[in-house]
Design a protein around this motif. Structure first.
Motif, PDB file in Angstrom:
ATOM      1  N   UNK A   1       0.825  -1.206   0.000  1.00 15.49           N
ATOM      2  CA  UNK A   1       0.000   0.000   0.000  1.00 15.49           C
ATOM      3  C   UNK A   1       0.862   1.260   0.000  1.00 15.49           C
ATOM      4  N   UNK A   2       1.954   1.254   0.751  1.00 17.60           N
ATOM      5  CA  UNK A   2       2.856   2.401   0.821  1.00 17.60           C
ATOM      6  C   UNK A   2       3.622   2.559  -0.489  1.00 17.60           C
ATOM      7  N   UNK A   3       3.963   1.429  -1.134  1.00 17.07           N
ATOM      8  CA  UNK A   3       4.644   1.504  -2.433  1.00 17.07           C
ATOM      9  C   UNK A   3       3.752   2.157  -3.479  1.00 17.07           C
ATOM     10  N   UNK A   4       2.465   1.837  -3.434  1.00 18.73           N
ATOM     11  CA  UNK A   4       1.530   2.423  -4.398  1.00 18.73           C
ATOM     12  C   UNK A   4       1.454   3.961  -4.234  1.00 18.73           C
ATOM     13  N   UNK A   5       1.771   4.419  -3.023  1.00 21.29           N
ATOM     14  CA  UNK A   5       1.748   5.864  -2.752  1.00 21.29           C
ATOM     15  C   UNK A   5       3.122   6.493  -2.978  1.00 21.29           C
ATOM     16  N   UNK A   6       4.046   5.648  -3.532  1.00 17.21           N
ATOM     17  CA  UNK A   6       5.398   6.112  -3.878  1.00 17.21           C
ATOM     18  C   UNK A   6       6.164   6.676  -2.676  1.00 17.21           C
ATOM     19  N   UNK A   7       5.969   6.044  -1.516  1.00 18.57           N
ATOM     20  CA  UNK A   7       6.700   6.460  -0.330  1.00 18.57           C
ATOM     21  C   UNK A   7       8.101   5.881  -0.331  1.00 18.57           C
ATOM     22  N   UNK A   8       8.994   6.523   0.408  1.00 15.45           N
ATOM     23  CA  UNK A   8      10.396   6.117   0.449  1.00 15.45           C
ATOM     24  C   UNK A   8      10.549   4.730   1.065  1.00 15.45           C
ATOM     25  N   UNK A   9      11.458   3.927   0.476  1.00 16.36           N
ATOM     26  CA  UNK A   9      11.637   2.545   0.947  1.00 16.36           C
ATOM     27  C   UNK A   9      12.139   2.490   2.391  1.00 16.36           C
ATOM     28  N   UNK A  10      12.994   3.424   2.764  1.00 13.52           N
ATOM     29  CA  UNK A  10      13.508   3.426   4.138  1.00 13.52           C
ATOM     30  C   UNK A  10      12.378   3.679   5.134  1.00 13.52           C
ATOM     31  N   UNK A  11      11.440   4.516   4.750  1.00 15.77           N
ATOM     32  CA  UNK A  11      10.285   4.772   5.616  1.00 15.77           C
ATOM     33  C   UNK A  11       9.423   3.520   5.717  1.00 15.77           C
ATOM     34  N   UNK A  12       9.227   2.851   4.564  1.00 16.42           N
ATOM     35  CA  UNK A  12       8.424   1.618   4.560  1.00 16.42           C
ATOM     36  C   UNK A  12       9.072   0.561   5.455  1.00 16.42           C
ATOM     37  N   UNK A  13      10.408   0.456   5.355  1.00 20.84           N
ATOM     38  CA  UNK A  13      11.138  -0.515   6.175  1.00 20.84           C
ATOM     39  C   UNK A  13      10.991  -0.191   7.655  1.00 20.84           C
ATOM     40  N   UNK A  14      11.031   1.084   7.982  1.00 21.77           N
ATOM     41  CA  UNK A  14      10.921   1.505   9.386  1.00 21.77           C
ATOM     42  C   UNK A  14       9.529   1.198   9.942  1.00 21.77           C
ATOM     43  N   UNK A  15       8.515   1.399   9.107  1.00 20.28           N
ATOM     44  CA  UNK A  15       7.127   1.185   9.558  1.00 20.28           C
ATOM     45  C   UNK A  15       6.793  -0.303   9.666  1.00 20.28           C
ATOM     46  N   UNK A  16       7.224  -1.097   8.671  1.00 24.01           N
ATOM     47  CA  UNK A  16       6.803  -2.508   8.607  1.00 24.01           C
ATOM     48  C   UNK A  16       7.776  -3.474   9.268  1.00 24.01           C
TER      49      UNK A  16
END
Length: 295
Positions: free
Chosen positions: A263-278
């Motif tokens: 879902x975060x990738x679809x919103x083009x969010x930064x990968x480091x942020x995605x890693x931190x959240x998930x």
């Protein structure tokens, strides 16, 4: 089930029952060339009552877990297969004569090919009866039949542990039952090992149940050791069930993290942020991204 003492092991009936349940696997394990020539699309019939009549008429003492089975070959002809399970601990002088008697009486009765097979479960390595020969005044009878000597599998233990066919377990159980005669503690140890091994061989729940019953019947124990074994098996099964549940829970949590990451990738969010959240690694997120692009 009422347990017998280890000095009074019932070898015949567990074999007889298991052969009927898994006849194709029996042939595939012990006599693969025969299994390959049977037309398994046609029904297999067990004719034990007919065999009992032959034995009774011939006045042959019933000492074997015999099965009489009607099958059809791939080319269509009906064939009778006689499976003799010889489990006595001593040589039988008249064994080959009995095999010959069964064979010719059945051939005469049914007027079709009759194949005799023998599984020898004794512990006499040099006793390998497979040929009946009789001759008088130039009149000779020569009868040969295939045999399997279970003691030969003792040197193939590693291979048996890797074979999926349930008769690999049957062979191991038979060998260890013979080996642990009058050694109930050692028999209990081996029965626990063989029983718990069933869960890692990819068997269906029904196959595990049938093999469990076979081991219970063949590898009998004194009542106190039987109670101890059942308690140990219950502990094993509970631990295994909890491990399975834990595995399912881990899988569910991983799928939840992956869904959030997608879902975060679809919103083009930064990968480091995605890693931190998930809590996923960058490499795991990149794989998800690649899969998303392919979809």
């Amino acid at each position: 089930m009422t347990q017998q003492s280890s000095e009074n092991t019932d070898y015949d009936n567990p074999w007889k029952t298991f052969i009927e349940l898994y006849f194709r696997e029996f042939l595939a394990f012990f006599f693969p060339t025969i299994e390959a020539d049977v037309d398994w699309s046609k029904p297999v019939r067990f004719l034990d009552k007919e065999l009992q009549k032959i034995v009774r008429d011939a006045e042959i003492p019933k000492r074997y877990a015999d099965k009489l089975v009607e099958v059809h070959r791939l080319r269509g002809e009906r064939t009778l297969v006689i499976c003799h399970i010889e489990v006595q601990s001593q040589e039988e002088r008249d064994f080959v004569a009995r095999m010959y008697s069964y064979n010719y009486r059945l051939r005469d009765r049914y007027n079709c090919p009759v194949v005799s097979l023998a599984i020898l479960g004794d512990d006499r390595p040099n006793w390998r009866p497979s040929r009946f020969y009789d001759e008088l005044w130039g009149c000779a009878t020569h009868f040969e039949f295939p045999i399997v000597k279970l003691s030969d599998y003792q040197s193939q233990w590693t291979e048996l542990e890797a074979i999926q066919n349930p008769f690999a377990v049957v062979a191991m159980a038979h060998l260890k039952t013979k080996e642990t005669h009058n050694q109930p503690l050692e028999r209990k140890r081996w029965r626990y090992h063989l029983t718990t091994m069933l869960y890692d061989r990819g068997y269906s729940e029904q196959d595990i149940l049938e093999l469990h019953n076979f081991l219970d019947w063949l590898m009998n124990l004194p009542e106190e050791l039987e109670r101890q074994l059942q308690a140990e098996l219950e502990t094993f099964e509970e631990a295994r069930r909890m491990k399975y549940v834990s595995s399912l829970e881990r899988r569910a949590k991983l799928e939840e993290k992956q869904a959030i990451a997608l879902n975060m990738l679809r919103r083009n969010l930064d990968m480091e942020l995605i890693a931190e959240v998930t809590g996923l690694t960058i490499a795991e997120i990149q794989i998800l991204q690649s899969q998303q692009q392919q979809d």
